[in-house]
Write an enzyme that holds these catalytic residues in place. Structure first.
Site, short mmCIF file in Angstrom:
data_model
loop_
_atom_site.label_atom_id
_atom_site.label_comp_id
_atom_site.label_asym_id
_atom_site.label_seq_id
_atom_site.Cartn_x
_atom_site.Cartn_y
_atom_site.Cartn_z
NE ARG A 188 -54.83 130.09 -38.37
CZ ARG A 188 -53.79 129.31 -38.15
NH1 ARG A 188 -53.83 128.02 -38.48
NH2 ARG A 188 -52.68 129.80 -37.60
CB CYS B 35 -55.67 125.09 -27.77
SG CYS B 35 -54.69 125.17 -26.27
NE ARG C 237 -54.05 117.80 -37.21
CZ ARG C 237 -54.02 116.83 -36.30
NH1 ARG C 237 -55.08 116.06 -36.12
NH2 ARG C 237 -52.94 116.61 -35.58
CE LYS D 163 -50.03 127.87 -33.35
NZ LYS D 163 -50.59 126.51 -33.40
CG ASP D 164 -49.68 124.05 -29.87
OD1 ASP D 164 -50.75 124.37 -30.44
OD2 ASP D 164 -48.63 123.77 -30.49
#
Length: 323
Positions: free
Chosen positions: A141, A251, A158, A89-90
């Site tokens: 999200r 992304c 984070r 996904k990155d």
């Protein structure tokens, strides 16, 4: 008689980020390759990426052009490492010239997971109280949750998984939304309170899978990596990445997907949403799994006709302004 001296087996250098999750994933790949090729030495080399160093700014504001991959890619191009292990996904959908996505490993559960503070252990996402503080650093999200739960308060979070969970347990958040796969890989599956159904949160492109990138002209490494590729996961993820690439999304934009394979058929569902959750387009396509990338392009065009490009253009404009 002339004796033939054989050259010693090559040592293959694997590149990885230094985070705990990245190393767990990389050591797993190393172990699988070592089992398959016991006569070859596989060494892990670690690097810090820009995304690892900037922890006080929302990901979307930094930009995502190789945020977690650029330093590893330079290492490959400079012959310092032979391949790199990424959370798929990155990995951007456009790779630097000279590099290729060599293999995609079998996927863990790609879904998003709700992780709650102890005081909410009897709640599900739809029964959390009004104003509950939900931590997420993902615009995807955030957009979907705002669409379904506008009464929640959303706050950026984070740091690595350990740091995020510590902030949750300290009471800074009522709940976090995290990737189920990351928690499972770190042995923290017990922290998964609820797997979010796809009608609430479609997952990120490639979530739960590992993508292995190497030099496009390194035939030996390309051949080795095919030994650990998972064909069904590859087809699913190629469809998802094609969808994202066709929309020119990155992304860190609110694009979510879900893929299923039944026999020879692949079903791809995708959404594009505005960050406030007010604008929301969603559709599905089904076709032959061998045509995975074509299905991604088809779905992108269907959503584009429903206004997806306008939504994305507004998001890119906001990100570029840094607001």
């Amino acid at each position: 008689m002339t004796s033939v001296v054989s050259s010693p087996p090559r040592t293959i250098r694997i590149g990885s980020r230094k985070s705990q999750l990245a190393l767990v994933q990389t050591y797993w790949v190393q172990e699988q390759l070592q089992k398959a090729f016991p006569d070859i030495t596989f060494e892990v080399h670690t690097m810090s990426t820009q995304g690892d160093k900037i922890l006080d700014v929302a990901l979307a504001k930094i930009g995502d052009k190789g945020l977690f991959t650029k330093e590893l890619e330079l290492g490959m191009l400079n012959q310092e490492i032979d391949f790199a292990v990424h959370s798929l996904k990155d990995l951007p959908t456009h790779l630097p010239e000279g590099l290729t996505l060599a293999a995609i490993t079998e996927r863990e559960n790609p879904a998003d997971a709700l992780v709650v503070h102890e005081k909410h252990k009897d709640k599900q996402i739809d029964t959390l109280p009004e104003g509950a503080v939900i931590g997420t650093s993902s615009l995807r999200r955030l957009a979907q949750l705002r669409h379904h739960f506008p009464h929640f308060t959303f706050k950026d979070v984070r740091g690595n998984l350990i740091t995020r969970l510590a902030k949750l347990d300290a009471g800074e958040y009522d709940a976090l939304i995290l990737a189920a796969a990351g928690l499972e890989r770190l042995g923290m599956g017990d922290r998964v309170h609820q797997i979010l159904p796809s009608y609430i949160s479609l997952h990120a492109v490639g979530q739960g899978a590992l993508g292995i990138e190497c030099r496009a002209d390194d035939s030996e490494v390309l051949s080795l990596l095919k030994a650990i590729e998972h064909p069904e996961t590859r087809d699913r993820c190629l469809a998802e990445r094609s969808f994202l690439r066709s929309l020119e999304g990155g992304c860190q934009v609110p694009i979510g997907v879900n893929t299923e394979i039944s026999g020879d058929n692949l079903t791809l569902t995708g959404i594009v949403a505005s960050v406030d959750g007010q604008k929301f387009v969603k559709d599905t396509v089904t076709g032959i799994a061998n045509n995975a990338e074509a299905l991604g392009i088809e779905l992108a065009e269907k959503l584009r006709q429903q206004g997806a490009q306008e939504i994305l253009s507004e998001i890119f404009a906001v990100i570029q302004r840094g607001s």
